[in-house]
Scaffold this motif. Structure first.
Motif, PDB file in Angstrom:
ATOM      1  N   UNK A   4       1.131  -1.176  -0.454  1.00 45.83           N
ATOM      2  CA  UNK A   4      -0.092   0.238  -0.532  1.00 45.83           C
ATOM      3  C   UNK A   4       0.982   1.317  -0.726  1.00 45.83           C
ATOM      4  N   UNK A   5       1.506   0.948   0.615  1.00 50.20           N
ATOM      5  CA  UNK A   5       3.349   2.108   0.718  1.00 50.20           C
ATOM      6  C   UNK A   5       3.934   2.595  -0.610  1.00 50.20           C
ATOM      7  N   UNK A   6       3.465   1.757  -1.422  1.00 54.93           N
ATOM      8  CA  UNK A   6       4.306   1.650  -2.474  1.00 54.93           C
ATOM      9  C   UNK A   6       3.710   2.371  -3.726  1.00 54.93           C
ATOM     10  N   UNK A   7       2.122   1.763  -3.651  1.00 54.51           N
ATOM     11  CA  UNK A   7       0.979   2.317  -4.214  1.00 54.51           C
ATOM     12  C   UNK A   7       0.839   3.760  -3.908  1.00 54.51           C
ATOM     13  N   UNK A   8       0.539   3.715  -2.964  1.00 52.16           N
ATOM     14  CA  UNK A   8      -0.790   5.138  -2.748  1.00 52.16           C
ATOM     15  C   UNK A   8       0.604   6.130  -1.618  1.00 52.16           C
ATOM     16  N   UNK A  39      10.679   6.452   0.671  1.00 50.78           N
ATOM     17  CA  UNK A  39      10.257   6.019  -0.081  1.00 50.78           C
ATOM     18  C   UNK A  39      10.483   5.102  -1.043  1.00 50.78           C
ATOM     19  N   UNK A  40      11.249   4.726  -0.624  1.00 51.10           N
ATOM     20  CA  UNK A  40      11.600   2.940  -0.938  1.00 51.10           C
ATOM     21  C   UNK A  40      11.027   1.786  -0.554  1.00 51.10           C
ATOM     22  N   UNK A  41      10.923   0.629  -1.398  1.00 55.37           N
ATOM     23  CA  UNK A  41      10.211  -0.370  -0.705  1.00 55.37           C
ATOM     24  C   UNK A  41      11.815  -1.121   0.656  1.00 55.37           C
ATOM     25  N   UNK A  42      11.213  -1.031   1.589  1.00 50.36           N
ATOM     26  CA  UNK A  42      12.128  -1.631   2.521  1.00 50.36           C
ATOM     27  C   UNK A  42      11.642  -2.072   3.778  1.00 50.36           C
ATOM     28  N   UNK A  43      11.398  -3.214   4.130  1.00 46.27           N
ATOM     29  CA  UNK A  43      10.950  -3.386   5.608  1.00 46.27           C
ATOM     30  C   UNK A  43      12.103  -3.185   6.492  1.00 46.27           C
TER      31      UNK A  43
END
Length: 143
Positions: A4-8, A39-43
């Motif tokens: 969701x945080x990568x899409x929105x 902003x980048x997808x990092x877990x």
């Protein structure tokens, strides 16, 4: 991957740069609830390098200061969970002794009902966070 945080955006963007964004979340019982989202997808927070971790925490601290100045909560809760959304983000949550869950975490069972008039008043105050967050982040990143 469906994140969701990568899409929105994850809320109303109050401030952003090339690495992160600060958003005002749409949390009915918690006007002023903000998220600082990488902003980048990092877990995991530990996957960021030291400079990036410092950058995130400067933003978190700035949001907390803005929140305290504008909303005057009795406490500010900071949380980085990521169990449901494994994407680095921090919750910055204003807490009041008469909020729906106080003194328990906001994810615990509800302790009381809060009047819509009180929530409406807090929502009005929360509209001032945009400028306060920008001021506090400006000071944090210029020092």
């Amino acid at each position: 991957m469906d994140c969701v945080f990568c899409r929105e955006d994850g809320g109303d963007v109050l401030w952003q740069d090339d690495r992160l964004r600060v958003v005002l979340a749409d949390e009915h019982d918690y006007p002023g609830f903000c998220r600082v989202i990488w902003n980048g997808h990092i877990a995991e927070f530990s996957d960021l390098d030291g400079n990036d971790r410092d950058h995130v925490m400067k933003a978190v601290y700035a949001v907390e200061r803005a929140m305290r100045r504008v909303l005057h909560p009795v406490k500010v809760n900071l949380a980085s969970l990521g169990n449901q959304v494994p994407h680095v983000h921090w919750h910055v949550i204003p807490r009041f002794s008469n909020d729906a869950h106080f003194p328990l975490p906001i994810w615990a069972p509800r302790q009381r009902t809060v009047s819509e008039a009180m929530l409406s008043s807090r929502r009005a105050q929360a509209t001032l966070l945009r400028e306060a967050v920008r001021q506090e982040i400006g000071q944090a990143f210029n020092n």
